[in-house]
Scaffold this active site. Structure first.
Site, PDB file in Angstrom:
ATOM      1  CE1 TYR A 134       6.423  20.953  -9.754  1.00 14.49           C
ATOM      2  CE2 TYR A 134       4.460  22.253 -10.199  1.00 14.49           C
ATOM      3  CZ  TYR A 134       5.050  21.050  -9.849  1.00 14.49           C
ATOM      4  OH  TYR A 134       4.267  19.961  -9.599  1.00 14.49           O
ATOM      5  NE  ARG A 187      -3.147  13.119 -13.395  1.00 13.13           N
ATOM      6  CZ  ARG A 187      -2.820  14.408 -13.275  1.00 13.13           C
ATOM      7  NH1 ARG A 187      -2.548  15.135 -14.351  1.00 13.13           N
ATOM      8  NH2 ARG A 187      -2.725  14.956 -12.071  1.00 13.13           N
ATOM      9  CE  LYS A 205       3.386  20.525  -6.610  1.00 11.39           C
ATOM     10  NZ  LYS A 205       2.312  21.310  -7.229  1.00 11.39           N
ATOM     11  CD  GLU A 276       2.166  17.401  -7.438  1.00 14.18           C
ATOM     12  OE1 GLU A 276       1.908  18.011  -8.485  1.00 14.18           O
ATOM     13  OE2 GLU A 276       1.763  17.773  -6.320  1.00 14.18           O
ATOM     14  CG  ASP A 277       1.862  15.250 -11.299  1.00 13.09           C
ATOM     15  OD1 ASP A 277       0.797  15.851 -11.099  1.00 13.09           O
ATOM     16  OD2 ASP A 277       2.833  15.787 -11.848  1.00 13.09           O
ATOM     17  CG  ASP A 299      -0.517  19.864  -5.298  1.00  9.68           C
ATOM     18  OD1 ASP A 299      -0.740  20.766  -4.480  1.00  9.68           O
ATOM     19  OD2 ASP A 299      -0.106  20.072  -6.448  1.00  9.68           O
ATOM     20  CG  ASP A 300      -2.198  16.195  -9.006  1.00 11.44           C
ATOM     21  OD1 ASP A 300      -1.601  17.083  -9.629  1.00 11.44           O
ATOM     22  OD2 ASP A 300      -1.633  15.192  -8.535  1.00 11.44           O
ATOM     23  CG  ASN A 445       0.005  23.526 -15.338  1.00  4.66           C
ATOM     24  OD1 ASN A 445       0.122  24.610 -15.884  1.00  4.66           O
ATOM     25  ND2 ASN A 445      -0.445  23.396 -14.099  1.00  4.66           N
TER      26      ASN A 445
END
Length: 594
Positions: A134, A187, A205, A276-277, A299-300, A445
């Site tokens: 990851y 993103r 993930k 996610e993202d 999650d973000d 990150n």
């Protein structure tokens, strides 16, 4: 009768479940749903089909009996080797590989061949390999997925599939899925729009869900919804794996996601969906639309908010304060996207749940975006979602980070900007002028996008700072022999426990209160002596133990809210129950069926 029982009697299946499955499978029987017992794999495969199936392949571990039974004698080398020897072989090969992206590719190819061996290596060497599977390495994998792609590990749903998604879900062979991680590639980390190349994120993930939270790998599903990309480089790349068109937007985009949500929740009604993202606007819109309809979370926004809250609470302990002293903190945050808003929103909601007035809670924050401070004079129409709640009326809009730090004298500085190096030496020195132990949290990150490094923080605060970052940095030893300890403020401490709670007890919904319970538990795990040194969290090598405690805290909160379908046994310690419910990587007993 389920397909895996073909050729096996009900009595035989029951005996196998009790012999190999243990308590959890017997408990499943008492609820009237006979499930595949853990430790046993029923298969119709024979010969090379066995060797080429990564879920049942044992490589050089196949016993003489299994080689005969599964018709693979002569198809694998003659030496029968234990799992630990196989692990040694993999680790030796990994140590001979220099570049992280090459290590990543090697491990993903191992996952394509042998699931148990992959996870055995990952669990036993988690601290070293988590940054490979990851962040930060997965960011590079996304950038080059069109070159390193070898074999499918999940599902893509694209604009070509509109109207067919519900039937498509049946192309995935597993009937029982606990967690789905989905991205639209809008993103990816701090790298922007990577479109369909973002598939490496759900895969990575879920690797962590399995290794760190003990989910069964067959019960996880990585998904990319490909609505196009606005990345010109990808659109002009003939090797790009996704749809060569601009992104769907507005109502077209929302209709696409609605069809997908309806499809996956019809096929897997008890699966937890992790967003996610996604781009900031879509991330908030989808969370608000679906959080009360389905078992899902972002999650973000929520997991990142959870671990940031845990970091802040643990930093209070490190400074000799209590969780109740949070209202006295002054928090400056650089980054007003989904992650930044999620972090601040989580802390605000935690304070509100403790009885603090919402206006008073919002007043503890000073938020900056790429235009500077969100302050007096910023037009309301220029603000997205909850940004307006953090708008300052006492300072002018557009102030730079250093100006804000000088004016506010914050106790905590958080970075979720994706802008490398914006926590300059001047900013860090200004932080340490007014606070004995400033809390510095560069959370962007991958590490190339971090707002500062641990060495920079140590240098400019003379090692007095409490430091936690999104990607890992080594602790820094100073000239006098003292050490400024680093921590990884990564949602890896949060989401595996959520997955374990879902898979073990069957949550109906995910709520903010569950994330607050997670944060408090994570912030409480270290002893006072270690926390006073600036060590906020247990080492990643202990992640499974952390996940058991986090899952227990989530389930306890969920039971208060009557959101648990399958409660743990009332006479058993809930943390122990979570720990013993985890899947551990070991080879199954293969049982051929006809």
């Amino acid at each position: 009768m389920n397909q895996w029982l073909a050729g096996v009697s009900w009595g035989g299946a029951l005996n196998m479940a009790l012999k190999y499955g243990g308590r959890r499978d017997y408990r499943a029987l008492t609820y009237g749903a006979l499930r595949k017992p853990s430790g046993v794999a029923f298969t119709r495969s024979r010969g090379l089909e066995v060797v080429y199936d990564p879920m049942i392949n044992q490589g050089t571990h196949f016993s003489d009996v299994l080689r005969e039974r599964m018709h693979i004698r002569g198809l694998v080398p003659p030496s029968v080797q234990p799992l630990n020897v196989q692990v040694q072989r993999i680790v030796k090969n990994l140590n001979d590989i220099e570049k992280p992206i090459d290590k990543y590719s090697f491990l993903q190819q191992l996952l394509d061949r042998n699931v148990v061996l992959f996870y055995k290596v990952l669990v036993e060497h988690f601290s070293e390999l988590a940054p490979i599977v990851y962040t930060p390495t997965v960011g590079q994998a996304c950038q080059f997925l069109d070159l390193i792609y070898r074999r499918t590990k999940g599902m893509w749903f694209s604009v070509y599939d509109i109207g067919m998604m519900k039937s498509m879900t049946y192309n995935w062979p597993e009937e029982d899925v606990d967690v789905i991680v989905v991205t639209d590639g809008g993103r990816i980390l701090g790298l922007g729009d990577l479109g369909s190349n973002g598939m490496a994120i759900p895969i990575g993930k879920l690797n962590l869900y399995v290794a760190g939270g003990g989910l069964h790998p067959k019960k996880t599903l990585p998904v990319t919804i490909d609505v196009g990309t606005d990345n010109e480089t990808l659109l002009n790349n003939p090797m790009y794996l996704g749809v060569h068109r601009r992104r769907l937007e507005g109502e077209d985009y929302m209709r696409f996601v609605e069809e997908w949500m309806d499809a996956v929740t019809t096929r897997w009604p008890n699966a937890c969906i992790q967003f996610e993202d996604f781009g900031t606007a879509n991330a908030f819109a989808l969370l608000e639309k679906y959080r009360d309809r389905y078992l899902c979370f972002n999650d973000d926004i929520q997991s990142t908010g959870c671990i940031a809250l845990a970091s802040v609470l643990a930093s209070l302990r490190a400074r000799g304060l209590s969780f109740g002293d949070l209202l006295g903190e002054r928090i400056v945050i650089a980054g007003a996207g989904s992650a930044g808003l999620g972090v601040c929103g989580q802390i605000v909601q935690y304070l509100v749940d403790k009885g603090v007035d919402s206006k008073e809670a919002y007043a503890r924050f000073w938020m900056l975006d790429h235009h500077g401070l969100i302050g007096k004079g910023r037009p309301v129409e220029d603000l997205l979602f909850s940004q307006g709640s953090f708008q300052r009326s006492d300072l002018p809009s557009g102030m730079g980070l250093l100006e804000v730090v000088r004016a506010v004298k914050p106790t905590i500085l958080i970075g979720l900007s994706g802008a490398k190096g914006i926590f300059t030496g001047d900013v860090l020195r200004e932080m340490s002028k007014h606070v004995e132990r400033p809390v510095i949290l560069p959370l962007s990150n991958p590490s190339d996008n971090s707002e500062c490094t641990a060495e920079e923080v140590c240098k400019h605060t003379k090692g007095k700072a409490i430091f936690a970052s999104g990607s890992p940095f080594p602790s820094v030893k100073m000239s006098d022999g003292k050490v400024m300890h680093t921590n990884q403020c990564n949602n890896i401490y949060s989401f595996p426990g959520m997955g374990l709670a879902v898979s073990t007890c069957g949550l109906r919904r995910v709520t903010d209160e569950m994330f607050h319970a997670s944060a408090v538990k994570i912030a409480s795990l270290m002893n006072d002596k270690d926390v006073s040194k600036g060590i906020l969290f247990p080492p990643l090598a202990q992640l499974r133990d952390v996940s058991a405690h986090v899952a227990a805290a989530i389930v306890e909160e969920a039971m208060k809210q009557d959101l648990v379908r399958d409660p743990p046994p009332p006479d058993e310690d809930i943390v122990d129950f979570m720990a013993t419910s985890m899947w551990t990587p070991s080879y199954d007993v293969l049982v051929p069926v006809h």
